[in-house]
Design an enzyme around this catalytic site. Structure first.
Site, PDB file in Angstrom:
ATOM      1  N   TRP A 318      44.454 -23.244  37.632  1.00  0.00           N
ATOM      2  CA  TRP A 318      43.668 -24.409  37.217  1.00  0.00           C
ATOM      3  C   TRP A 318      44.092 -24.890  35.834  1.00  0.00           C
ATOM      4  O   TRP A 318      44.238 -26.098  35.601  1.00  0.00           O
ATOM      5  CB  TRP A 318      42.175 -24.052  37.206  1.00  0.00           C
ATOM      6  CG  TRP A 318      41.288 -25.190  36.790  1.00  0.00           C
ATOM      7  CD1 TRP A 318      40.765 -26.155  37.586  1.00  0.00           C
ATOM      8  CD2 TRP A 318      40.845 -25.483  35.461  1.00  0.00           C
ATOM      9  NE1 TRP A 318      40.004 -27.044  36.847  1.00  0.00           N
ATOM     10  CE2 TRP A 318      40.041 -26.647  35.531  1.00  0.00           C
ATOM     11  CE3 TRP A 318      41.032 -24.872  34.219  1.00  0.00           C
ATOM     12  CZ2 TRP A 318      39.437 -27.210  34.418  1.00  0.00           C
ATOM     13  CZ3 TRP A 318      40.439 -25.447  33.096  1.00  0.00           C
ATOM     14  CH2 TRP A 318      39.650 -26.589  33.201  1.00  0.00           C
ATOM     15  N   ASP A 337      40.292 -25.931  42.983  1.00  0.00           N
ATOM     16  CA  ASP A 337      39.390 -24.901  42.456  1.00  0.00           C
ATOM     17  C   ASP A 337      38.373 -25.488  41.480  1.00  0.00           C
ATOM     18  O   ASP A 337      37.450 -24.785  41.053  1.00  0.00           O
ATOM     19  CB  ASP A 337      40.194 -23.795  41.766  1.00  0.00           C
ATOM     20  CG  ASP A 337      40.989 -22.961  42.756  1.00  0.00           C
ATOM     21  OD1 ASP A 337      40.498 -22.761  43.879  1.00  0.00           O
ATOM     22  OD2 ASP A 337      42.102 -22.523  42.415  1.00  0.00           O
ATOM     23  N   ASP A 338      38.528 -26.757  41.142  1.00  0.00           N
ATOM     24  CA  ASP A 338      37.626 -27.422  40.208  1.00  0.00           C
ATOM     25  C   ASP A 338      36.355 -27.853  40.951  1.00  0.00           C
ATOM     26  O   ASP A 338      36.397 -28.694  41.866  1.00  0.00           O
ATOM     27  CB  ASP A 338      38.320 -28.635  39.597  1.00  0.00           C
ATOM     28  CG  ASP A 338      37.520 -29.237  38.458  1.00  0.00           C
ATOM     29  OD1 ASP A 338      37.848 -28.946  37.303  1.00  0.00           O
ATOM     30  OD2 ASP A 338      36.564 -29.983  38.733  1.00  0.00           O
ATOM     31  N   TYR A 339      35.208 -27.296  40.543  1.00  0.00           N
ATOM     32  CA  TYR A 339      33.953 -27.571  41.241  1.00  0.00           C
ATOM     33  C   TYR A 339      33.558 -29.045  41.139  1.00  0.00           C
ATOM     34  O   TYR A 339      33.088 -29.649  42.117  1.00  0.00           O
ATOM     35  CB  TYR A 339      32.828 -26.699  40.675  1.00  0.00           C
ATOM     36  CG  TYR A 339      31.496 -26.904  41.378  1.00  0.00           C
ATOM     37  CD1 TYR A 339      31.243 -26.288  42.602  1.00  0.00           C
ATOM     38  CD2 TYR A 339      30.513 -27.714  40.812  1.00  0.00           C
ATOM     39  CE1 TYR A 339      30.031 -26.489  43.255  1.00  0.00           C
ATOM     40  CE2 TYR A 339      29.301 -27.917  41.453  1.00  0.00           C
ATOM     41  CZ  TYR A 339      29.061 -27.302  42.671  1.00  0.00           C
ATOM     42  OH  TYR A 339      27.866 -27.505  43.327  1.00  0.00           O
TER      43      TYR A 339
END
Length: 387
Positions: A318, A337-339
């Site tokens: 990330w 993977d970034d919410y």
């Protein structure tokens, strides 16, 4: 010495400068490719030519308009432009004449230029002469590449990135991955993305500004990213400021200096031991070449950059993807993977739950090769909710 004047003007590539010797038949003596801004461009051309600022005479004004048209994607042939190469030696003049014979949309290697001049084995000398070219674009040294299609060098501001963009204008997909460098680049990519996935159309029409921070090298960019990990921006900025204060006279500590600094000194600035370990591993891998220089990283593909930089302690995929987007402006990065990114997807597509990274990745296949653009607008959706 002939009196010289110069003029600074905007183009789609950025602020350029042109200089000419004054007289009845003004000939071009220098051309300046875009620097970081118009002021920097002017300072450089004034320093290199010793000329004075002036409005261009008709013949030079016509060249200016042709340059603008060229950088807008309508390639011009500048072989008819009269140039003044006073002080340039005979070999360099031959090299420049050979370079001017390369049409837009084509490239030649240093070795091929040397062969043209009946000087086999003089490829290095050809490269040296082109590196001193005072009139880039009009003498198109950007069309000369190394053997095997490798980048070679480019001494103009922006280095290989500028070279790649100049070739791209001429329809040559060469050397460097595509990047977003301006609001115009973003708009063009968003328009193409709309046609690929009409479901994004409304969101892609929202106002959004983006310009990558190209001032950081990979080393300094990751240095800052490591310090910021798991901290609020305010707390991280305070610690980074104290760390920099340990190394007076430097914007960031040099890798060798950092490695030679005792851990307890770095701890006194507020760094935790894991972050000290990560920063020193970053410094070590910068010195051994694992972390590429700013000049080299622009020629590496995204996967190679992720592979190299994620080998650093404390640096995950990330973090590297953020560097690819916000420092290098790469066009097809999708940090699933970034919410917040996945939350934006849920909002746009009316999903009852935030999708998993795997599901988001599959959905993003339709957005290639503009997944960075999709990501920026999806983040914008979430930011609009917050504010």
């Amino acid at each position: 010495m002939k009196p010289t004047a110069y003029y600074i003007f905007e183009t789609a590539l950025g602020p350029c400068g042109i200089a000419w010797c004054e007289g009845e038949r003004p000939a071009v003596t220098s051309f300046q490719l875009p620097d970081i801004d118009a002021r920097a461009t002017e300072e450089r051309i004034a320093r290199e030519t010793g000329g004075r600022p002036s409005n261009p005479p008709p013949a030079i004004a016509a060249i200016v308009e042709r340059v603008r048209r060229h950088f807008e994607g309508y390639p011009e042939d500048f072989r008819d432009v009269e140039v003044d190469l006073d002080g340039v030696g005979p070999f360099a003049r031959q090299v420049y004449a050979a370079a001017r014979a390369i049409p837009a949309g084509k490239t030649a290697t240093y070795g091929e230029i040397a062969e043209t001049l009946a000087r086999p084995g003089a490829a290095r000398a050809v490269g040296y002469a082109l590196g001193k070219n005072p009139i880039p674009l009009i003498i198109p040294c950007h069309r000369v590449v190394a053997a095997g299609g490798k980048p070679g060098g480019f001494s103009a501001p922006g280095g290989l990135t500028t070279k790649s963009r100049m070739l791209a204008v001429e329809g040559v997909a060469w050397g460097l991955p595509p990047t977003l460098k301006s609001a115009q680049d973003l708009r063009r990519a968003a328009a193409k993305l709309k046609s690929q996935d009409p479901r994004l159309a409304d969101w892609l029409s929202q106002p959004l500004s983006f310009k990558p921070n190209t001032e950081h090298s990979p080393y300094t960019g990751l240095f800052s990213a490591i310090v910021h990990q798991q901290l609020t921006p305010k707390a991280a900025a305070a610690i980074l400021s104290r760390v920099k204060a340990l190394f007076p006279g430097a914007t960031f500590p040099e890798p060798g200096e950092l490695l030679g600094t005792p851990d307890h000194v770095l701890k006194s600035a507020g760094l935790s031991q894991p972050k000290i370990n990560a920063l020193k591993d970053l410094a070590s891998k910068t010195l051994d070449g694992t972390v590429p220089t700013a000049e080299i990283i622009v020629a590496l593909n995204d996967d190679e950059i992720v592979r190299r930089l994620s080998s650093i302690r404390g640096v995950g995929r990330w973090t590297v993807e953020m560097l690819l987007i916000f420092n290098l402006g790469r066009t097809d990065v999708f940090p699933v993977d970034d919410y917040a990114l996945r939350k934006g997807i849920a909002k746009v597509f009316g999903m009852p739950e935030v999708p998993s990274p795997k599901k988001a990745l599959a959905l993003g296949d339709a957005w290639q090769p503009y997944r960075t653009v999709a990501s920026l607008y999806l983040w914008n959706v979430v930011n609009a909710e917050i504010f």
